[in-house]
Motif scaffolding. Structure first.
Motif, short mmCIF file in Angstrom:
data_model
loop_
_atom_site.label_atom_id
_atom_site.label_comp_id
_atom_site.label_asym_id
_atom_site.label_seq_id
_atom_site.Cartn_x
_atom_site.Cartn_y
_atom_site.Cartn_z
N ARG A 68 0.83 -1.21 0.00
CA ARG A 68 0.00 0.00 0.00
C ARG A 68 0.87 1.26 0.00
O ARG A 68 0.54 2.26 -0.66
CB ARG A 68 -0.92 0.00 1.22
N GLU A 72 0.34 3.85 -3.00
CA GLU A 72 -0.14 5.19 -2.64
C GLU A 72 0.82 6.26 -3.14
O GLU A 72 0.39 7.34 -3.56
CB GLU A 72 -0.30 5.29 -1.12
N ARG A 75 -0.03 6.66 -6.75
CA ARG A 75 -1.31 7.34 -6.92
C ARG A 75 -1.23 8.83 -6.60
O ARG A 75 -1.90 9.65 -7.23
CB ARG A 75 -2.38 6.68 -6.04
N LYS A 293 -5.52 2.24 -11.87
CA LYS A 293 -6.76 2.67 -11.24
C LYS A 293 -7.04 1.91 -9.95
O LYS A 293 -7.43 2.50 -8.95
CB LYS A 293 -7.93 2.51 -12.21
N SER A 294 -6.88 0.61 -9.99
CA SER A 294 -7.22 -0.21 -8.83
C SER A 294 -6.13 -1.24 -8.56
O SER A 294 -5.35 -1.60 -9.45
CB SER A 294 -8.56 -0.92 -9.04
N GLN A 369 -7.82 -6.87 1.95
CA GLN A 369 -8.94 -5.97 1.69
C GLN A 369 -9.00 -4.84 2.71
O GLN A 369 -9.35 -3.70 2.36
CB GLN A 369 -10.25 -6.76 1.70
N ARG A 370 -8.63 -5.12 3.95
CA ARG A 370 -8.59 -4.06 4.96
C ARG A 370 -7.47 -3.06 4.66
O ARG A 370 -7.60 -1.87 4.95
CB ARG A 370 -8.39 -4.67 6.35
N PHE A 372 -6.46 -2.32 1.63
CA PHE A 372 -6.90 -1.58 0.44
C PHE A 372 -8.44 -1.52 0.45
O PHE A 372 -9.10 -2.22 -0.32
CB PHE A 372 -6.43 -2.28 -0.84
N PRO A 373 -9.04 -0.71 1.32
CA PRO A 373 -10.50 -0.72 1.47
C PRO A 373 -11.27 -0.28 0.24
O PRO A 373 -12.43 -0.66 0.07
CB PRO A 373 -10.74 0.24 2.65
N ASP A 374 -10.66 0.52 -0.62
CA ASP A 374 -11.37 1.05 -1.79
C ASP A 374 -11.06 0.29 -3.07
O ASP A 374 -11.43 0.74 -4.17
CB ASP A 374 -11.02 2.54 -1.98
N ASP A 375 -10.38 -0.86 -2.96
CA ASP A 375 -10.00 -1.64 -4.15
C ASP A 375 -10.68 -3.01 -4.13
O ASP A 375 -10.97 -3.55 -3.06
CB ASP A 375 -8.48 -1.83 -4.19
#
Length: 413
Positions: A68, A72, A75, A293-294, A369-370, A372-375
């Protein structure tokens, strides 16, 4: 599928070597001492957040958190260059003399104490006894189950057997490599690898800071994120010269790639080593894939999960027989969300002897998933139970059809 330098599919073979029980305790003790010294020295040099693997100062963090950090940084940059890859045969080629010189820097007087020196000597000038020979001597097969049974034995060789055959049955890989390599699998190997890379990490961070960027290394995997780099060819040349300056350090040509990220698009830049990246359009780091994007799990990771699950199901249902409830429960605890949480389905876990199991692959997916909560991390395994039921029905039908062609088939079964 991993590829070799020519782009052909190949298996990633890693020689893992383990120490004897008492030796392992000694290596583990000195690994803790060296880790403390390394953490202090890395903080002095300003590279404490560079080397991520095998550290005692990053408790509670995993590769999900480190990935992450890298994505980040990409991004948050409007436009950046990314140089990512790994080092070829990292542990097997570490130069012993250079490792010793780097280890001296952890001590104030520049001298390695005698006890540390003997531990270092044991970790570098080591001998290996082939596990297949040990399995054969104990009447076990060269399988995962056989290795587990071997590890549970109180003694694999008698003292007399060891003394009589240690010279003829062991090999010294470091001699064949010309005084290079440490065994991957020892408790101390990870911290020795970090010590080996002290000078590289310091210079690499200097390159990334020059462009207000980020440099991270997780064992032999590395990534540079350079947002304010106008001439990437110059920055890449500096990195390649740095790699060439460290003894026995070589980047893997088929896994080291360069990218330009702008406007949510990823374009490869570089030479022939990036041919595969032309069609990929994504950056891979620590088991995750970023397409601009993801972030998602690498396809190879989820593919391995489904292959193992389907292989287990084929063994259960492939013969047309109805498997026992215990075997089916084991399947679901190992591969479904039944086994994701250690406190969940306690009765089932107790019945199938999985009380000590802390989770399964879906536990890792939930942790990712925790991070990357938005992916869409969990998207590829969302319908895993539906796929399990569908595959079990197909296997039962196929197995029943095969069994019905057998003249000894009992329809009452």
């Amino acid at each position: 599928m991993k590829t070799d330098e020519e782009g052909k599919p190949c298996k990633d073979f890693r020689p893992i070597r383990y120490a004897a029980h008492m030796d392992r305790c000694i290596y583990q003790y000195y690994a803790g001492l060296l880790n403390e010294r390394y953490n202090s020295y890395a903080a002095e040099l300003g590279i404490n957040d560079v080397a991520l693997a095998y550290r005692t100062s990053f408790k509670g963090k995993s590769n999900c958190d480190f990935a992450r950090m890298a994505f980040e940084a990409i991004r948050n940059a409007d436009r950046c260059f990314v140089f990512a890859g790994d080092f070829k045969e990292f542990f097997e080629t570490l130069d012993h003399r250079y490792l010793k010189s780097q280890l001296r820097s952890l001590f104030s007087d520049g001298k390695i104490p005698d006890d540390y020196y003997h531990v270092l000597r044991g970790a570098t000038k080591y001998s290996v006894w082939d596990i297949r020979d040990l399995l054969e001597r104990n009447g076990l097969k060269w399988t995962v189950c056989g290795v587990k049974k071997l590890n549970r034995l109180p003694r694999v060789l008698s003292r007399e057997e060891f003394r009589q055959e240690v010279r003829t049955s062991t090999t010294a890989p470091w001699k064949e490599n010309g005084g290079k390599g440490i065994p991957q699998g020892l408790p101390i190997s990870g911290v020795l690898a970090n010590v080996y890379m002290i000078e590289f990490d310091k210079m690499a961070k200097g390159i990334s800071d020059r462009f207000d960027g980020l440099y991270l290394r997780y064992s032999d995997d590395f990534i540079f994120v350079l947002p304010n780099c106008l001439d990437f060819a110059e920055a890449r040349a500096d990195i390649e010269r740095l790699v060439a300056s460290i003894p026995a350090l070589v980047t893997h040509p088929s896994k080291t790639r360069c990218y330009c990220v702008a406007d949510d698009a990823i374009v490869h830049v570089g030479g022939a080593a990036d041919k595969e990246a032309k069609n990929s359009g994504h950056i891979d780091f620590l088991g995750f894939s970023f397409d601009g994007k993801s972030v998602r799990l690498k396809q190879r990771t989820t593919g391995r999960y489904y292959r193992r699950m389907y292989a287990r199901m084929k063994r259960l249902y492939g013969k047309g027989e109805r498997p026992s409830k215990k075997r089916v429960d084991k399947l679901y605890v190992d591969f479904s969300d039944w086994g994701r949480c250690p406190k969940r389905n306690t009765r089932v876990r107790h019945r199938v002897d999985r009380m000590r199991q802390q989770g399964n692959f879906l536990s890792y997916v939930a942790r990712a998933q925790r991070a990357f909560p938005d992916d869409p991390i969990a998207l590829d395994v969302k319908n895993h139970k539906r796929k399990m039921r569908r595959r079990s029905k197909a296997l039962r039908r196929k197995g029943a059809l095969k069994a019905s062609c057998d003249p000894n088939f009992d329809v009452r079964r």
